[in-house]
Scaffold this motif. Structure first.
Motif, PDB file in Angstrom:
ATOM      1  N   ALA A 211       0.920  -1.252   0.124  1.00  0.00           N
ATOM      2  CA  ALA A 211       0.152  -0.011  -0.019  1.00  0.00           C
ATOM      3  C   ALA A 211       0.881   1.250   0.118  1.00  0.00           C
ATOM      4  CB  ALA A 211      -1.004   0.091   1.077  1.00  0.00           C
ATOM      5  N   SER A 212       1.982   1.272   0.659  1.00  0.00           N
ATOM      6  CA  SER A 212       2.665   2.542   0.975  1.00  0.00           C
ATOM      7  C   SER A 212       3.419   2.915  -0.596  1.00  0.00           C
ATOM      8  CB  SER A 212       3.684   2.573   2.118  1.00  0.00           C
ATOM      9  OG  SER A 212       4.441   1.764   1.530  1.00  0.00           O
ATOM     10  N   SER A 213       3.916   1.994  -1.015  1.00  0.00           N
ATOM     11  CA  SER A 213       4.574   2.374  -2.391  1.00  0.00           C
ATOM     12  C   SER A 213       3.365   2.574  -3.548  1.00  0.00           C
ATOM     13  CB  SER A 213       5.331   1.151  -2.953  1.00  0.00           C
ATOM     14  OG  SER A 213       4.550   0.115  -3.443  1.00  0.00           O
ATOM     15  N   LEU A 214       2.307   2.186  -3.212  1.00  0.00           N
ATOM     16  CA  LEU A 214       1.203   2.552  -4.286  1.00  0.00           C
ATOM     17  C   LEU A 214       0.906   4.031  -3.993  1.00  0.00           C
ATOM     18  CD1 LEU A 214      -0.722   1.704  -6.534  1.00  0.00           C
ATOM     19  CD2 LEU A 214      -2.215   0.945  -4.705  1.00  0.00           C
ATOM     20  N   PHE A 215       0.596   4.151  -2.714  1.00  0.00           N
ATOM     21  CA  PHE A 215       0.508   5.507  -2.412  1.00  0.00           C
ATOM     22  C   PHE A 215       1.110   6.752  -2.863  1.00  0.00           C
ATOM     23  CE2 PHE A 215      -2.671   5.546   1.247  1.00  0.00           C
ATOM     24  CZ  PHE A 215      -3.146   6.954   0.923  1.00  0.00           C
ATOM     25  N   GLU A 216       2.588   6.173  -3.048  1.00  0.00           N
ATOM     26  CA  GLU A 216       3.693   7.030  -3.343  1.00  0.00           C
ATOM     27  C   GLU A 216       3.526   7.461  -4.741  1.00  0.00           C
ATOM     28  OE1 GLU A 216       7.480   5.853  -2.239  1.00  0.00           O
ATOM     29  OE2 GLU A 216       6.920   5.273  -0.404  1.00  0.00           O
ATOM     30  N   SER A 217       3.103   6.492  -5.461  1.00  0.00           N
ATOM     31  CA  SER A 217       3.047   6.488  -7.000  1.00  0.00           C
ATOM     32  C   SER A 217       1.757   7.401  -7.342  1.00  0.00           C
ATOM     33  CB  SER A 217       2.944   4.878  -7.569  1.00  0.00           C
ATOM     34  OG  SER A 217       1.677   4.503  -7.484  1.00  0.00           O
ATOM     35  N   ARG A 218       0.783   7.363  -6.609  1.00  0.00           N
ATOM     36  CA  ARG A 218      -0.555   8.239  -6.971  1.00  0.00           C
ATOM     37  C   ARG A 218      -0.005   9.714  -7.223  1.00  0.00           C
ATOM     38  NH1 ARG A 218      -3.492   5.841  -9.538  1.00  0.00           N
ATOM     39  NH2 ARG A 218      -1.387   5.443 -10.315  1.00  0.00           N
ATOM     40  N   THR A 219      -0.796  10.470  -8.123  1.00  0.00           N
ATOM     41  CA  THR A 219      -0.431  11.698  -8.264  1.00  0.00           C
ATOM     42  C   THR A 219      -1.627  12.755  -7.874  1.00  0.00           C
ATOM     43  OG1 THR A 219      -0.973  11.528 -10.761  1.00  0.00           O
ATOM     44  CG2 THR A 219       1.417  11.549  -9.760  1.00  0.00           C
ATOM     45  N   ALA A 220      -2.931  12.442  -8.220  1.00  0.00           N
ATOM     46  CA  ALA A 220      -4.082  12.987  -8.108  1.00  0.00           C
ATOM     47  C   ALA A 220      -4.738  12.442  -7.084  1.00  0.00           C
ATOM     48  CB  ALA A 220      -4.970  13.160  -9.445  1.00  0.00           C
TER      49      ALA A 220
END
Lengths: 226, 226
Positions: free
Chosen positions: B100-109
């Motif tokens: 989850a945390s790496s997915l969070f980092e990848s989101r922009t909007a």
DNA sequence: ACCTGAACACCGTTCAAGT
DNA sequence: ACCTGAACACCGTTCAAGT
């Protein structure tokens, strides 16, 4: 061949990394694929693999380039101002390459060049009178700010240029998320106070960095006096 | 069909997201591709597109699931302990899903659910007596710790189980990066003091969080008294 | 020693067609 | 209304072959 490939010079790790960084600067990190990069170098994709083990190694090499641009430590200053200066140098190095911070976030294993930098940061704290366990904790606390960046998780939408449209977007946002709008509009250090425009990233970074450094200093005093 | 696809139930956004989260938990975020996910659902890839716009929307939907698990704000406590509790709840929500945390980092909007959470955090500060501009600055300072995670940029290699091998790895590292080894070995709150083993992530997270919250409190007092 | 061609096993997404 | 098949334009990486 419309990318003026220089087929005279032989391929090398250096030449590949140069082109990879240039390509990322120009067209974004997503366009750095082995195939596209090879195309830009006027070479077939497989030619790269003689000089670079795989894509992971390519990305690590790009990180190395960024880290090498960071100023070496300046001797003869106190830990706090020396560290502050160095971290802001890391930041300006990162800002020259907009893709760099997200690439940093995606890496899992540190390369030797990355370890060199972290070692010198650890040295700064230890030499500055921080005991090892406290140094451990505050380096964790520093986190990515050690490299001059923070995750930008706060929404900064591309503010519409038309002031009327902008006004409308803001009032629509305010209907759902009133507190965000209040807080986002309050970045008054630029004197603008408009959502998505009034926020100065450099100011915010230094604010956070100074809050941390002050916190570290206070912990150090407490330790030394006990 | 070896993934026991349930072809009786009709496809839906809910069912797709359930499976996506389960797949990521089980096989990692990289295995969540439209094609692989469709296969697990016993359906052709294109079937997903009737329920979810594209891959970006899928990833945003997965974030939504995580954020929905975070405890709602508790009324009737002071800003500091309420916030601390909520952030630690966000953290445990994230820890249940290692991707989850790496997915969070990848989101922009940010999605609406993400904005809801940030709005309630902003509310906590404003209600707690922080003026809007200070709230702006400290929310930037909080950064990803608002969501209960920090980037893990410090090297924590998978420590070899054989103590002799481990000893050797440490002394090799010490030859190149002596300060890192000193600092990494000093995580003595677990009483182990071994590289890559003695570091308690939860302890480090709370240490950093408390340093920040204390810093915020001090800034607030200074404002109120001036 | 260094580069190439063809192939393998993947991606996300489109379009027109089926039921 | 919802799902399918075939296709397009990509990936990283392998292997055996060329010079």
């Amino acid at each position: 061949m419309n990318h003026q490939a220089d087929t005279r010079r032989p391929l090398s790790r250096e030449r590949i990394l140069d082109k990879a960084v240039a390509l990322a600067d120009e067209a974004g990190i997503d366009s750095v694929s082995m195939r596209n990069l090879a195309g830009r170098l006027g070479v077939v994709p497989m030619a790269l693999y003689k000089h670079i083990a795989n894509k992971e190694a390519l990305l690590d090499g790009m990180i190395e380039r960024i880290v090498s641009e960071i100023e070496p430590p300046t001797r003869g200053t106190d830990w706090k101002s020396g560290l502050r200066r160095r971290i802001l140098s890391a930041r300006s190095s990162l800002l020259r390459h907009p893709w760099a911070s997200s690439l940093f976030e995606s890496r899992t294993a540190p390369t030797p060049v990355v370890l060199d930098y972290m070692d010198s940061i650890a040295d700064t704290f230890l030499t500055g009178g921080f005991p090892p366990d406290l140094t451990h904790q505050i380096m964790h606390t520093l986190g990515s700010r050690m490299w001059g960046f923070t995750q930008e998780l706060f929404p900064s939408p591309p503010a519409p240029s038309d002031p009327g449209v902008r006004e409308q977007v803001i009032s629509q946002m305010a209907a759902h998320w009133p507190h965000i709008v209040v807080v986002a509009s309050a970045a008054d250090h630029t004197g603008e106070g408009i959502v998505g425009a009034g926020c100065d990233d450099q100011y915010e970074f230094e604010f956070a960095l100074d809050l941390l450094l002050d916190g570290f200093e206070r912990l150090r005093e407490r330790r030394l006096s006990s």
